[in-house]
Design an enzyme around this catalytic site. Structure first.
Site, PDB file in Angstrom:
ATOM      1  N   SER A  34       0.833  -1.204   0.000  1.00  0.00           N
ATOM      2  CA  SER A  34       0.000   0.000   0.000  1.00  0.00           C
ATOM      3  C   SER A  34       0.865   1.250   0.000  1.00  0.00           C
ATOM      4  O   SER A  34       0.494   2.278  -0.581  1.00  0.00           O
ATOM      5  CB  SER A  34      -0.938  -0.002   1.209  1.00  0.00           C
ATOM      6  OG  SER A  34      -0.200  -0.094   2.416  1.00  0.00           O
ATOM      7  N   ILE A  52      -1.372  -7.244   7.209  1.00  0.00           N
ATOM      8  CA  ILE A  52      -1.134  -7.797   8.541  1.00  0.00           C
ATOM      9  C   ILE A  52      -2.403  -7.915   9.370  1.00  0.00           C
ATOM     10  O   ILE A  52      -2.426  -8.642  10.363  1.00  0.00           O
ATOM     11  CB  ILE A  52      -0.089  -6.969   9.329  1.00  0.00           C
ATOM     12  CG1 ILE A  52      -0.535  -5.513   9.489  1.00  0.00           C
ATOM     13  CG2 ILE A  52       1.280  -7.074   8.674  1.00  0.00           C
ATOM     14  CD1 ILE A  52       0.302  -4.720  10.471  1.00  0.00           C
ATOM     15  N   LEU A  72       7.591  -3.383  11.102  1.00  0.00           N
ATOM     16  CA  LEU A  72       7.663  -2.019  10.595  1.00  0.00           C
ATOM     17  C   LEU A  72       6.402  -1.610   9.830  1.00  0.00           C
ATOM     18  O   LEU A  72       6.237  -0.431   9.507  1.00  0.00           O
ATOM     19  CB  LEU A  72       8.880  -1.853   9.681  1.00  0.00           C
ATOM     20  CG  LEU A  72      10.244  -2.132  10.325  1.00  0.00           C
ATOM     21  CD1 LEU A  72      11.350  -2.092   9.266  1.00  0.00           C
ATOM     22  CD2 LEU A  72      10.549  -1.133  11.434  1.00  0.00           C
ATOM     23  N   ALA A  73       5.534  -2.562   9.517  1.00  0.00           N
ATOM     24  CA  ALA A  73       4.295  -2.234   8.802  1.00  0.00           C
ATOM     25  C   ALA A  73       3.432  -1.333   9.677  1.00  0.00           C
ATOM     26  O   ALA A  73       3.187  -1.639  10.845  1.00  0.00           O
ATOM     27  CB  ALA A  73       3.539  -3.506   8.448  1.00  0.00           C
ATOM     28  N   ALA A  74       2.976  -0.218   9.113  1.00  0.00           N
ATOM     29  CA  ALA A  74       2.226   0.751   9.926  1.00  0.00           C
ATOM     30  C   ALA A  74       1.559   1.783   9.034  1.00  0.00           C
ATOM     31  O   ALA A  74       1.897   1.940   7.862  1.00  0.00           O
ATOM     32  CB  ALA A  74       3.167   1.463  10.908  1.00  0.00           C
ATOM     33  N   SER A 116       7.332   5.405  17.916  1.00  0.00           N
ATOM     34  CA  SER A 116       7.557   6.735  17.360  1.00  0.00           C
ATOM     35  C   SER A 116       7.736   7.783  18.452  1.00  0.00           C
ATOM     36  O   SER A 116       7.195   7.664  19.567  1.00  0.00           O
ATOM     37  CB  SER A 116       6.356   7.120  16.486  1.00  0.00           C
ATOM     38  OG  SER A 116       6.385   8.482  16.132  1.00  0.00           O
ATOM     39  N   TYR A 140      -2.312   9.275  15.495  1.00  0.00           N
ATOM     40  CA  TYR A 140      -1.128   8.457  15.194  1.00  0.00           C
ATOM     41  C   TYR A 140      -0.307   8.188  16.446  1.00  0.00           C
ATOM     42  O   TYR A 140       0.055   7.041  16.751  1.00  0.00           O
ATOM     43  CB  TYR A 140      -0.270   9.143  14.132  1.00  0.00           C
ATOM     44  CG  TYR A 140       1.064   8.470  13.936  1.00  0.00           C
ATOM     45  CD1 TYR A 140       1.155   7.199  13.378  1.00  0.00           C
ATOM     46  CD2 TYR A 140       2.236   9.108  14.328  1.00  0.00           C
ATOM     47  CE1 TYR A 140       2.383   6.573  13.214  1.00  0.00           C
ATOM     48  CE2 TYR A 140       3.472   8.488  14.163  1.00  0.00           C
ATOM     49  CZ  TYR A 140       3.538   7.224  13.611  1.00  0.00           C
ATOM     50  OH  TYR A 140       4.761   6.603  13.459  1.00  0.00           O
ATOM     51  N   ARG A 272      -0.151  22.150  10.558  1.00  0.00           N
ATOM     52  CA  ARG A 272      -1.248  21.204  10.414  1.00  0.00           C
ATOM     53  C   ARG A 272      -1.704  20.686  11.776  1.00  0.00           C
ATOM     54  O   ARG A 272      -0.933  20.649  12.734  1.00  0.00           O
ATOM     55  CB  ARG A 272      -0.809  20.040   9.524  1.00  0.00           C
ATOM     56  CG  ARG A 272      -0.506  20.454   8.104  1.00  0.00           C
ATOM     57  CD  ARG A 272       0.131  19.340   7.303  1.00  0.00           C
ATOM     58  NE  ARG A 272       1.437  18.969   7.849  1.00  0.00           N
ATOM     59  CZ  ARG A 272       2.279  18.131   7.247  1.00  0.00           C
ATOM     60  NH1 ARG A 272       1.946  17.595   6.082  1.00  0.00           N
ATOM     61  NH2 ARG A 272       3.438  17.838   7.797  1.00  0.00           N
ATOM     62  N   ASP A 275       0.473  18.610  14.619  1.00  0.00           N
ATOM     63  CA  ASP A 275       1.915  18.864  14.600  1.00  0.00           C
ATOM     64  C   ASP A 275       2.369  19.423  15.946  1.00  0.00           C
ATOM     65  O   ASP A 275       1.639  20.168  16.602  1.00  0.00           O
ATOM     66  CB  ASP A 275       2.272  19.847  13.489  1.00  0.00           C
ATOM     67  CG  ASP A 275       2.252  19.204  12.112  1.00  0.00           C
ATOM     68  OD1 ASP A 275       2.158  17.963  12.043  1.00  0.00           O
ATOM     69  OD2 ASP A 275       2.322  19.940  11.108  1.00  0.00           O
TER      70      ASP A 275
END
Length: 311
Positions: A34, A52, A72-74, A116, A140, A272, A275
């Site tokens: 994706s 996943i 690491l898929a996110a 993160s 997020y 944004r 942020d």
């Protein structure tokens, strides 16, 4: 060692894959493409194309039978998380849960999961240590923080050691400059093409920029650590992967101007939603735990990144 990388066709994952395959590792990749790219894949890597969060994950992980899993898929975009927090949580939280369960069932001895700097939110002071107050400013960051809890919930008490690696602002070759790519990738690609970049906010906001080669080195050091990484407490398994240094976006833009010979304008727009103004993470815990520290000089790493976009 057999290492399975979820999101292995993406930015960090593909850099890790290519580096591992230069050594004594067998590498498997799971990616739904994706955001990852087929052209990032190494021909020697085992691979399966799947989501996943889908029903085929456990069987694919069992088929590869990894010694370690690097997750690491996110969903990594803050604006996308604001627009669709339900999807953000599905991928980042329930996806992590599914990978952790599959890793344990397959007998993996260790799972490293990408977290993160966004879990901290706006800091009271920097650089932040792992035990600092968590006040994520956006969906997020909240999903990444919840994913850390889910990782511990699924793996504590099993034979699978685990850690959450809290990445600062990663940049380097193979980063996607389209859509919601990192600011370094976006600025570097546009300045290299002599196109006007867009800066959201005042330019005085700071980030802790870390080169992808250093992130790969951190992951490999954590994979090879002889001791358990899942220490007690909510932040016990968490490790900042960072430089500990603040750099303003204006300073970044000035450095990129010199490298790309871009002397045009920069369009400024309001910040944004979601942020933050300041960010820098203290990497001391990772240095003590698995002997890692960031080594790439910033200007050299920027030059390598610009060179990649100039291909």
């Amino acid at each position: 060692m057999r290492v399975l990388i979820t999101g292995g066709a993406g930015f960090i994952g593909s850099n890790l894959m290519w580096t591992l395959l230069t050594g004594d590792y067998q590498v498997g990749v799971i990616d739904d493409y994706s955001t990852g790219h087929f052209e990032n894949m190494h021909p020697a890597a085992w691979s399966r194309t799947l989501d996943i969060t889908g029903p085929d994950l456990a069987a694919a992980v069992a088929e590869f039978a990894p010694d370690a899993v690097v997750h690491l898929a996110a969903q990594t975009s803050v604006p996308v998380s604001v627009a669709d927090p339900v999807r953000d949580r599905l991928v980042n939280v329930e996806g992590t849960r599914a990978v952790a369960r599959a890793a344990a069932a397959a007998g993996a001895r260790r799972m490293l999961s990408a977290s993160s700097a966004a879990v901290y939110g706006e800091p009271e002071m920097v650089p932040l240590v792992e035990t600092a107050l968590k006040r994520p400013e956006n969906p997020y960051g909240r999903s990444k923080l919840e994913a850390e809890s889910v990782l511990a919930e699924e793996l504590r008490g099993t034979a699978t050691d685990f850690a959450s690696l809290r990445f600062a602002n990663v940049f380097g070759p193979r980063q996607d400059a389209q859509g919601e790519g990192g600011v370094v990738a976006i600025f570097a690609s546009r300045m290299q093409a002599k196109e006007t970049p867009t800066l959201y906010g005042t330019g005085a906001q700071t980030r802790d920029f870390i080169y992808v080669g250093d992130v790969v080195s951190a992951i490999m050091s954590a994979l090879d650590a002889p001791q358990a990484l899942a220490l007690e407490g909510p932040d016990g398994p968490a490790y900042n992967v960072s430089t500990g240094t603040e750099l303003t976006i204006d300073e970044l833009a000035s450095a990129l101007r010199l490298i790309t010979h871009y002397f045009g304008g920069i369009e400024k727009r309001p910040a944004r939603e979601g942020d933050i103004e300041r960010s820098a993470l203290d990497p001391a815990k990772a240095q003590v735990a698995f002997g890692w520290q960031a080594r790439a000089p910033f200007e050299t790493a920027l030059g390598r990144t610009v060179g990649w976009f100039a291909r």
